[in-house]
Scaffold this motif. Sequence first.
Motif, short mmCIF file in Angstrom:
data_model
loop_
_atom_site.label_atom_id
_atom_site.label_comp_id
_atom_site.label_asym_id
_atom_site.label_seq_id
_atom_site.Cartn_x
_atom_site.Cartn_y
_atom_site.Cartn_z
N LYS A 36 -4.30 6.35 -6.56
CA LYS A 36 -4.22 5.67 -7.86
C LYS A 36 -2.95 4.84 -8.01
CE LYS A 36 -7.08 9.02 -10.38
NZ LYS A 36 -7.63 9.67 -9.19
N LEU A 37 -2.63 4.07 -6.99
CA LEU A 37 -1.43 3.23 -7.01
C LEU A 37 -1.64 1.92 -7.75
CD1 LEU A 37 -0.20 3.69 -3.33
CD2 LEU A 37 0.74 4.75 -5.39
N GLY A 38 -2.90 1.53 -7.96
CA GLY A 38 -3.15 0.23 -8.54
C GLY A 38 -3.19 -0.83 -7.46
N ILE A 39 -3.65 -2.02 -7.82
CA ILE A 39 -3.87 -3.06 -6.82
C ILE A 39 -2.56 -3.55 -6.21
CG2 ILE A 39 -3.96 -4.86 -8.59
CD1 ILE A 39 -5.90 -4.77 -5.24
N VAL A 40 -1.53 -3.77 -7.02
CA VAL A 40 -0.27 -4.33 -6.52
C VAL A 40 0.45 -3.33 -5.62
CG1 VAL A 40 1.98 -5.26 -7.13
CG2 VAL A 40 -0.03 -5.89 -8.48
N ALA A 41 0.70 -2.14 -6.13
CA ALA A 41 1.41 -1.13 -5.34
C ALA A 41 0.59 -0.70 -4.13
CB ALA A 41 1.74 0.07 -6.22
N GLY A 42 -0.73 -0.56 -4.33
CA GLY A 42 -1.58 -0.12 -3.23
C GLY A 42 -1.58 -1.10 -2.07
N VAL A 43 -1.73 -2.38 -2.37
CA VAL A 43 -1.72 -3.40 -1.32
C VAL A 43 -0.33 -3.53 -0.72
CG1 VAL A 43 -2.04 -5.86 -0.84
CG2 VAL A 43 -3.71 -4.63 -2.25
N ALA A 48 3.26 -2.99 3.91
CA ALA A 48 4.45 -2.42 4.54
C ALA A 48 4.07 -1.65 5.80
CB ALA A 48 5.18 -1.51 3.56
N LEU A 49 2.98 -0.90 5.76
CA LEU A 49 2.51 -0.18 6.94
C LEU A 49 2.15 -1.14 8.06
CD1 LEU A 49 0.26 2.60 5.34
CD2 LEU A 49 2.47 2.91 6.45
N ALA A 50 1.45 -2.22 7.71
CA ALA A 50 1.10 -3.22 8.72
C ALA A 50 2.35 -3.85 9.33
CB ALA A 50 0.21 -4.30 8.10
N ALA A 51 3.37 -4.11 8.50
CA ALA A 51 4.62 -4.69 8.99
C ALA A 51 5.30 -3.75 9.98
CB ALA A 51 5.55 -5.00 7.82
N VAL A 52 5.28 -2.45 9.69
CA VAL A 52 5.88 -1.46 10.60
C VAL A 52 5.16 -1.49 11.95
CG1 VAL A 52 6.18 1.01 11.02
CG2 VAL A 52 6.75 0.04 8.79
N VAL A 53 3.82 -1.57 11.92
CA VAL A 53 3.05 -1.62 13.16
C VAL A 53 3.39 -2.88 13.96
CG1 VAL A 53 0.73 -1.72 14.16
CG2 VAL A 53 1.17 -0.26 12.19
N PHE A 54 3.49 -4.01 13.28
CA PHE A 54 3.82 -5.26 13.98
C PHE A 54 5.21 -5.20 14.61
CE2 PHE A 54 0.47 -7.44 11.37
CZ PHE A 54 -0.25 -7.95 12.45
N GLY A 78 -7.13 -2.46 2.95
CA GLY A 78 -6.63 -3.34 1.91
C GLY A 78 -7.69 -4.29 1.39
N ALA A 79 -8.55 -4.80 2.28
CA ALA A 79 -9.61 -5.71 1.86
C ALA A 79 -10.58 -5.02 0.91
CB ALA A 79 -10.36 -6.23 3.09
N THR A 80 -10.89 -3.75 1.18
CA THR A 80 -11.77 -2.99 0.29
C THR A 80 -11.16 -2.87 -1.09
OG1 THR A 80 -12.67 -1.72 2.15
CG2 THR A 80 -12.92 -0.77 -0.05
N ASN A 81 -9.86 -2.59 -1.15
CA ASN A 81 -9.18 -2.46 -2.44
C ASN A 81 -9.15 -3.78 -3.20
OD1 ASN A 81 -7.26 0.28 -2.88
ND2 ASN A 81 -8.14 0.02 -0.87
N ILE A 82 -8.86 -4.87 -2.51
CA ILE A 82 -8.80 -6.18 -3.16
C ILE A 82 -10.17 -6.57 -3.70
CG2 ILE A 82 -8.40 -8.64 -2.77
CD1 ILE A 82 -6.27 -7.78 -0.68
N MET A 136 -8.99 -12.38 9.27
CA MET A 136 -9.53 -11.02 9.34
C MET A 136 -9.50 -10.36 7.96
SD MET A 136 -10.98 -8.92 11.45
CE MET A 136 -10.55 -9.44 13.13
N LEU A 137 -8.42 -10.57 7.21
CA LEU A 137 -8.36 -10.03 5.85
C LEU A 137 -9.44 -10.65 4.97
CD1 LEU A 137 -6.97 -8.41 3.58
CD2 LEU A 137 -5.42 -10.37 3.26
N MET A 138 -9.60 -11.97 5.05
CA MET A 138 -10.62 -12.64 4.26
C MET A 138 -12.02 -12.18 4.66
SD MET A 138 -8.99 -14.51 2.11
CE MET A 138 -7.64 -13.32 2.15
N ALA A 139 -12.23 -11.93 5.94
CA ALA A 139 -13.53 -11.43 6.40
C ALA A 139 -13.80 -10.05 5.83
CB ALA A 139 -13.58 -11.39 7.93
N GLY A 140 -12.76 -9.22 5.72
CA GLY A 140 -12.92 -7.90 5.13
C GLY A 140 -13.27 -7.97 3.65
N ILE A 141 -12.59 -8.86 2.91
CA ILE A 141 -12.91 -9.04 1.49
C ILE A 141 -14.32 -9.59 1.34
CG2 ILE A 141 -12.23 -10.17 -0.65
CD1 ILE A 141 -9.37 -10.31 0.47
N PHE A 142 -14.65 -10.61 2.15
CA PHE A 142 -15.99 -11.19 2.14
C PHE A 142 -17.05 -10.12 2.38
CE2 PHE A 142 -19.56 -12.74 4.64
CZ PHE A 142 -20.01 -13.85 3.94
#
Length: 243
Positions: A36-43, A48-54, A78-82, A136-142
Amino acid sequence: MNALHMPRVSLRYWLTITMASLFGTNMGDLYAHELKLGIVAGVAVLAALAAVVFVAEKRDAAPRLLYYWLVIVIIRTGATNIADYERHHIRWPELLVCLGLAAIIAVFGALSLKGKSAQGDDTTLPSTGVAYWIAMLMAGIFGTVLGDYCSHAVGQGLASLGLGAVLVLLVAIWQVSGPLRFMLYWVVVAVARTAGTSMGDWVAENDLLNIGLPLSTALTGAAFVLCTLAVAKRQRALAAATA
């Protein structure tokens, strides 16, 4: 992303992308419902997790596929949440949203394919730079928006079967397309994301299985991990054979 950390595009790759879509659909719903972080905090947390992986990927010279698949799942979550936020709060017309997202995928997908040619290696991924991950993000949202639309229109079971059949057909076309396979890459990705949304929701919510979202997430996650291990094993075998 380093070429050492990228999988080859094959039938196993498409199966894994599809399982990542099912897992990401369930994981995205579980992530939003439980934290229940909400859209801004959740994304922001996922970014941040993706940045750590990169960052870790840039520092690792060993041939590991772990980084690629971790980012794929994080982006799908993230795409599912958005997409769910758009559907529940913004409420733009679904088909209009899908058309806009398809246009964005086309633009950034084309940028990721820049320099690819029919004479090149058709089993390599597009360039996995910024354009690739945006596409890839846009494909997930789509896929989330269109998958939900199809499920609401005809039911989750029928949508899962129909979209799954379309995905199988496209992968079969990709398989026989030879050097032109790379031209179908983003089309297959978008359909895999769409089918994965309907299938993931059906597994979690249908009365026949009655397993609920947490168990569904665990099962689709386990299937995804098994697929990634199969892809890694096959890629190591091919590398050893050509060494």
